[in-house]
Design a protein around this motif. Structure first.
Motif, PDB file in Angstrom:
ATOM      1  N   UNK A  21     -49.000 -28.624  -6.262  1.00 38.81           N
ATOM      2  CA  UNK A  21     -50.413 -28.608  -5.883  1.00 38.81           C
ATOM      3  C   UNK A  21     -51.006 -27.220  -6.118  1.00 38.81           C
ATOM      4  N   UNK A  22     -50.269 -26.177  -5.718  1.00 40.82           N
ATOM      5  CA  UNK A  22     -50.759 -24.810  -5.949  1.00 40.82           C
ATOM      6  C   UNK A  22     -51.004 -24.567  -7.436  1.00 40.82           C
ATOM      7  N   UNK A  23     -50.082 -25.048  -8.275  1.00 37.42           N
ATOM      8  CA  UNK A  23     -50.211 -24.842  -9.713  1.00 37.42           C
ATOM      9  C   UNK A  23     -51.428 -25.576 -10.276  1.00 37.42           C
ATOM     10  N   UNK A  24     -51.625 -26.809  -9.848  1.00 33.98           N
ATOM     11  CA  UNK A  24     -52.736 -27.606 -10.358  1.00 33.98           C
ATOM     12  C   UNK A  24     -54.096 -27.021  -9.975  1.00 33.98           C
ATOM     13  N   UNK A  25     -54.143 -26.333  -8.832  1.00 38.14           N
ATOM     14  CA  UNK A  25     -55.404 -25.768  -8.356  1.00 38.14           C
ATOM     15  C   UNK A  25     -55.419 -24.242  -8.441  1.00 38.14           C
ATOM     16  N   UNK A  26     -54.532 -23.669  -9.253  1.00 40.31           N
ATOM     17  CA  UNK A  26     -54.424 -22.209  -9.328  1.00 40.31           C
ATOM     18  C   UNK A  26     -55.683 -21.555  -9.884  1.00 40.31           C
TER      19      UNK A  26
END
Length: 464
Positions: free
Chosen positions: A311-316
């Motif tokens: 999730x962090x990566x997708x919304x980085x």
């Protein structure tokens, strides 16, 4: 009869020699359920139905397969009508992972009709968001915080719109059931309708003999796969992750609900992040992302850290401070990945003494928020029809059971077909794809909203 004063009545152990089966019992292999072919004669005598014994074999009026909100509500509603019920849930433990549910007036009306005290207990764990705010990926407000668009529902429909955590809803419903009603660690692998009863077998070798079986086992329902043989559900191309954490203060202050969206008037959004405060005790969030690959390729449920990192990566590339504040406060062990699946509307949900409720019957995309609400409608309608036909007595007559289930379908399928159709107008789409007409729940007519948010099991309603 009030559920808190009821006790589940279990009959004698099922004899393997008197099940009266006409063909081989269900057999489990490789994680799937199927019926064995009809047995013939061997050495001049009939072969007996083979069912593995595991612990106490039970005899009960109704076996409910699936211990989510629908299965638990079904048990409660039917016990209140004088039936003996057992609920069989495949999970071995109740996990406090994140899954935010929205309850609308129609679902709450059904729950209130099932039992007003349970309705009040559910509202005690829920919250009607009084205000909401929308922002873009940079955190810029797309308008000032204002009243939640559903805040006027109670005045119009008699019940509020509320948010609740999935496991807190199931905790309330489970607490209303007599001890021994819910059995964890029971994965259904097959059933056999033997005429006077249905024999159900579980992976742990336990068995139950029931006069009715209700499949409340979700979008990947084993009961449905055997009953309708209509294949697996369809992946919509949308993946979601749900999280929840305890909070001593309102992390979303000054609003009670916040959404971050990437869409413009030219297209999208391709991602959506929603966070909700629940009574200053918990904050729940959900992230939706267009993802073409099959969600079965994502890390296993137990790998919560990998899910949170995903999730962090997708919304980085999103700078909204609120989004990162919420993710930083989340324990990775309480993150739940869920691919969004749906099923095409079915013309029947029943066969013999077996029927379906909820996602097992009419799985739909989440944009209407009607999954759990329509499930409560299913449960209340079925319980009322069984009671009107004679309650426990009707279960002794197979033809009468079939008649009740046909009436249940006639009252529920037309309505849920419409809800399934509306839910397919997805909120997410590529950034270069403009929204189609009637793309979201906010683009229906007032008459259509009134139809959706009003529930009366005794009135057959349809849209002209």
């Amino acid at each position: 009869m009030h559920a808190a004063t009821c006790s589940a009545r279990l009959g004698p152990s099922v004899s393997l020699t008197n099940l009266g089966c006409k063909r081989g019992l269900p057999h489990h292999r490789g994680g799937s359920a199927r019926l064995l072919p009809r047995q013939g004669r061997i050495k001049g005598r009939n072969t007996k139905c083979s069912m593995s014994r595991g612990g106490d074999d039970a005899e009960v009026d109704v076996a409910v397969i699936g211990g989510g909100p629908g299965g638990l509500a079904a048990a409660f509603a039917l016990i209140a009508k004088g039936l003996t019920v057992r609920v069989y849930e495949r999970s071995k433990a109740v996990q406090q992972v994140g899954a935010l549910l929205s309850l609308f007036p129609n679902g709450l009306e059904a729950l209130h009709k099932i039992d007003p005290t349970t309705y009040e207990a559910v509202l005690g764990k829920a919250e009607p968001p009084s205000s909401s705010v929308r922002m873009d990926p940079r955190g810029t407000l797309l308008g000032p915080p204002g009243p939640h668009p559903f805040s006027a529902m109670e005045g119009k429909y008699g019940h509020p719109f509320v948010n609740i955590i999935w496991y807190e809803l199931t905790d309330v419903l489970r607490s209303r059931l007599p001890p021994g009603t819910v059995h964890l660690g029971h994965r259904c692998v097959g059933f056999e309708d033997a005429g006077a009863h249905v024999a159900v077998e579980f992976e742990n070798q336990a068995t139950v003999k029931a006069r009715m079986v209700i499949g409340a086992d979700g979008v990947r329902s084993v009961v449905r796969s055997m009953l309708l043989s209509d294949g697996p559900p369809t992946y919509t191309g949308i993946m979601s992750w749900r999280g929840v954490f305890d909070s001593d203060a309102d992390i979303l202050t000054p609003s009670r609900q916040a959404s971050v969206t990437s869409g413009t008037d030219k297209g999208g959004p391709d991602k959506l992040f929603l966070a909700v405060d629940i009574q200053a005790r918990k904050t729940a969030w959900v992230a939706f992302v267009l993802q073409a690959e099959d969600p079965s390729e994502t890390p296993k449920l137990s790998d919560g850290a990998a899910h949170l990192d995903r999730v962090r990566s997708l919304f980085s590339d999103w700078e909204a401070p609120l989004l990162h504040r919420v993710l930083d406060a989340t324990d990775s062990a309480r993150v739940l990945p869920l691919g969004i699946f749906e099923r095409s509307p079915a013309d029947t949900w029943s066969g013999g003494r077996v029927t379906l409720v909820g996602d097992a019957a009419h799985a739909m995309q989440p944009w209407l928020g009607q999954g759990t609400n329509s499930t409560f409608e299913d449960v209340h309608t079925l319980a009322e029809l069984l009671a009107a036909a004679g309650g426990p007595k009707v279960l002794g007559d197979r033809s009468a059971v079939v008649s009740v289930l046909k009436e249940y379908e006639s009252r529920r399928i037309p309505r849920t077909k419409t809800l399934q159709s509306w839910s397919q107008s997805t909120v997410l789409r590529p950034l270069d794809q403009p929204p189609p007409p009637r793309a979201t729940q906010f683009m229906r007519s007032a008459e259509e909203d009134d139809w959706m948010y009003t529930y009366d099991h005794a009135v057959l309603t349809s849209l002209a």
